[in-house]
Scaffold this motif. Structure first.
Motif, short mmCIF file in Angstrom:
data_model
loop_
_atom_site.label_atom_id
_atom_site.label_comp_id
_atom_site.label_asym_id
_atom_site.label_seq_id
_atom_site.Cartn_x
_atom_site.Cartn_y
_atom_site.Cartn_z
N THR A 180 59.98 46.44 31.62
CA THR A 180 59.20 45.52 32.45
C THR A 180 59.51 44.07 32.14
N THR A 181 59.50 43.26 33.17
CA THR A 181 59.49 41.80 33.01
C THR A 181 58.22 41.23 33.63
N GLN A 182 57.27 42.12 33.99
CA GLN A 182 56.04 41.71 34.67
C GLN A 182 54.82 42.34 33.99
N LEU A 183 54.66 42.05 32.72
CA LEU A 183 53.54 42.61 31.95
C LEU A 183 52.30 41.75 32.19
N ASP A 184 51.24 42.37 32.68
CA ASP A 184 50.07 41.64 33.18
C ASP A 184 48.81 42.06 32.45
N TRP A 185 47.74 41.27 32.63
CA TRP A 185 46.46 41.47 31.96
C TRP A 185 45.36 41.75 32.97
N GLU A 186 44.27 42.41 32.54
CA GLU A 186 43.09 42.62 33.38
C GLU A 186 41.89 42.87 32.45
N CYS A 187 40.96 41.93 32.38
CA CYS A 187 39.75 42.10 31.57
C CYS A 187 38.74 42.94 32.33
N GLU A 188 38.24 44.01 31.70
CA GLU A 188 37.33 44.91 32.40
C GLU A 188 36.19 45.38 31.50
N VAL A 190 44.22 29.66 26.95
CA VAL A 190 44.03 29.14 28.31
C VAL A 190 43.32 30.19 29.16
N THR A 191 42.21 29.80 29.77
CA THR A 191 41.43 30.75 30.57
C THR A 191 42.17 31.11 31.84
N LYS A 192 42.33 32.42 32.08
CA LYS A 192 42.99 32.93 33.27
C LYS A 192 42.01 33.65 34.20
N GLN A 193 41.01 34.32 33.62
CA GLN A 193 40.02 35.04 34.41
C GLN A 193 38.63 34.58 34.00
N LYS A 194 37.74 34.48 34.98
CA LYS A 194 36.35 34.12 34.69
C LYS A 194 35.51 34.61 35.87
N SER A 195 34.60 35.55 35.60
CA SER A 195 33.80 36.11 36.68
C SER A 195 32.54 36.74 36.08
N ASN A 196 31.88 37.57 36.87
CA ASN A 196 30.66 38.26 36.44
C ASN A 196 30.66 39.64 37.08
N THR A 197 30.13 40.62 36.36
CA THR A 197 30.15 41.99 36.88
C THR A 197 29.33 42.17 38.16
N ARG A 198 28.47 41.20 38.49
CA ARG A 198 27.71 41.33 39.75
C ARG A 198 28.62 41.25 40.97
N HIS A 199 29.87 40.80 40.77
CA HIS A 199 30.80 40.69 41.88
C HIS A 199 31.61 41.96 42.11
N PRO A 250 38.44 41.36 37.69
CA PRO A 250 38.25 40.25 38.62
C PRO A 250 39.57 39.58 38.94
N ALA A 251 39.51 38.57 39.82
CA ALA A 251 40.70 37.80 40.15
C ALA A 251 41.19 37.04 38.92
N GLY A 252 42.45 36.58 39.01
CA GLY A 252 43.03 35.79 37.93
C GLY A 252 44.09 36.52 37.14
N VAL A 253 44.60 37.62 37.69
CA VAL A 253 45.68 38.32 37.00
C VAL A 253 46.96 37.52 37.13
N GLY A 254 47.91 37.80 36.25
CA GLY A 254 49.14 37.02 36.24
C GLY A 254 49.94 37.11 37.52
N ALA A 255 49.96 38.30 38.12
CA ALA A 255 50.72 38.47 39.35
C ALA A 255 50.18 37.62 40.49
N GLY A 256 48.90 37.26 40.41
CA GLY A 256 48.29 36.47 41.47
C GLY A 256 48.45 34.97 41.29
N PHE A 279 53.37 36.05 33.48
CA PHE A 279 53.29 37.35 32.82
C PHE A 279 53.33 37.18 31.30
N LEU A 280 52.99 38.25 30.60
CA LEU A 280 52.93 38.22 29.14
C LEU A 280 54.32 38.35 28.53
#
Length: 302
Positions: free
Chosen positions: A141-149, A227-236, A265-271, A277-278
């Motif tokens: 991979t050259t597109q290693l991405d993150w997702e906080c859940e 550096v902050t990439k994602q910021k949201s709330n589970t109500r969304h 939430p939104a804010g993944v590297g691909a977006g 990417f990482l």
């Protein structure tokens, strides 16, 4: 309770602990001193049901003088591991409205909101713990991405349960960083993209359900190198936790210790514009309110 799995040295066995006021209490040692039975690992503890939780609460209420030597450690003196190795990790895709939009733009997914939860699986071999490396293999991979859940840890067997019954089957909550190799999706299938070794950082603790009054109102965020990439709330969430459990259990038995990663939430590297990417040398921090921060370095796996 904040339950965790820890070691006290490089060759020391894993222990089941509870964190309180910056201290880690070894529940097995406390139980042995008190002459009571308690499972020595978190998965067995979950399977033991409410009786084990009640015993643990009583042990944690003991006076400091009644705690045996070696049963109390400073948090900074132990090494945290993944809380447990789940039987199943069920991921949920496209479960935040803004992430649906960014995915349709950057990952060629449908721009319409899904009418039912989008589900996929991660194998248990993908699990890694706090501080453990995320493996970056540039041959794959050259597109290693993150997702906080937010992670939901199942406490009671659930099959064909209603939304009204769903919360009765939850043991607690944790964090999963749903690492994804975006360029390893295969004809729309996500298993290899999301299931490689180290692609499910998990932890740092499991917080029991009673400690989190409303899991549908928790802030979550993710930082890469500070550096902050994602910021949201589970109500969304598009599909809330109760709906997810009802939908999954309509055809799949959820067992104690199974984990549902409830979506990013939104804010993944691909977006990002341009995409980000990482890379080896990066540090990723995923934070969920009331649970803590899950930190992992990225290393070259070749």
């Amino acid at each position: 309770m904040r339950l965790l799995t820890f070691t006290t040295g490089p060759d020391a066995p894993e222990r089941l602990g509870a964190e309180t006021d910056g201290l880690v209490l070894d529940l097995a040692l406390l139980a042995d001193r008190a002459g009571v039975q308690l499972p020595h690992d978190l998965l067995s503890f979950i399977r033991a049901g409410e009786a084990a939780q009640q015993t643990a609460r009583e042990l944690l209420g003991l006076a400091a003088a009644d705690r045996p030597a070696g049963a109390v450690h400073r948090l900074e003196d132990v090494t945290l591991r993944a809380p447990l190795r789940p039987g199943k990790i069920i991921g949920v895709g496209l479960n935040y409205v803004e992430h649906v939009e960014e995915s349709s733009r950057s990952l060629d997914t449908d721009k319409e909101r899904p009418s039912r939860p989008v589900l996929f699986s991660k194998p248990a071999t993908a699990v890694t713990g706090p501080g453990q490396p995320i493996l970056h293999n540039a041959d794959l991979t050259t597109q290693l991405d993150w997702e906080c859940e937010l992670a939901v840890v199942i406490g009671r067997t659930a099959f064909r349960v209603s939304e009204e019954e769903a919360y009765d089957h939850i043991f607690g909550y944790s964090i999963v960083n749903d690492i994804s190799a975006r360029d390893q999706r295969r004809s729309g299938q996500w298993f290899f993209s999301k299931g490689q070794d180290s692609y499910a950082p998990f932890g740092p603790a499991v917080v029991t359900a009673g400690e989190i009054p409303d899991p549908m109102d928790l802030d979550l965020s993710l930082r890469v190198n500070g550096v902050t990439k994602q910021k949201s709330n589970t109500r969304h969430m598009l599909f809330p936790i109760a709906r997810l459990i009802a939908d999954i259990s309509s055809g799949v038995t959820l067992e104690p210790g199974d984990v549902i990663a409830t979506g990013s939430p939104a804010g993944v590297g691909a977006g990002m514009v341009p995409p980000e990417f990482l890379h080896p040398g990066d540090t990723v921090e995923a934070t969920v309110e009331r649970i803590g921060t899950l930190t992992n370095p990225v290393i070259d796996a070749r």
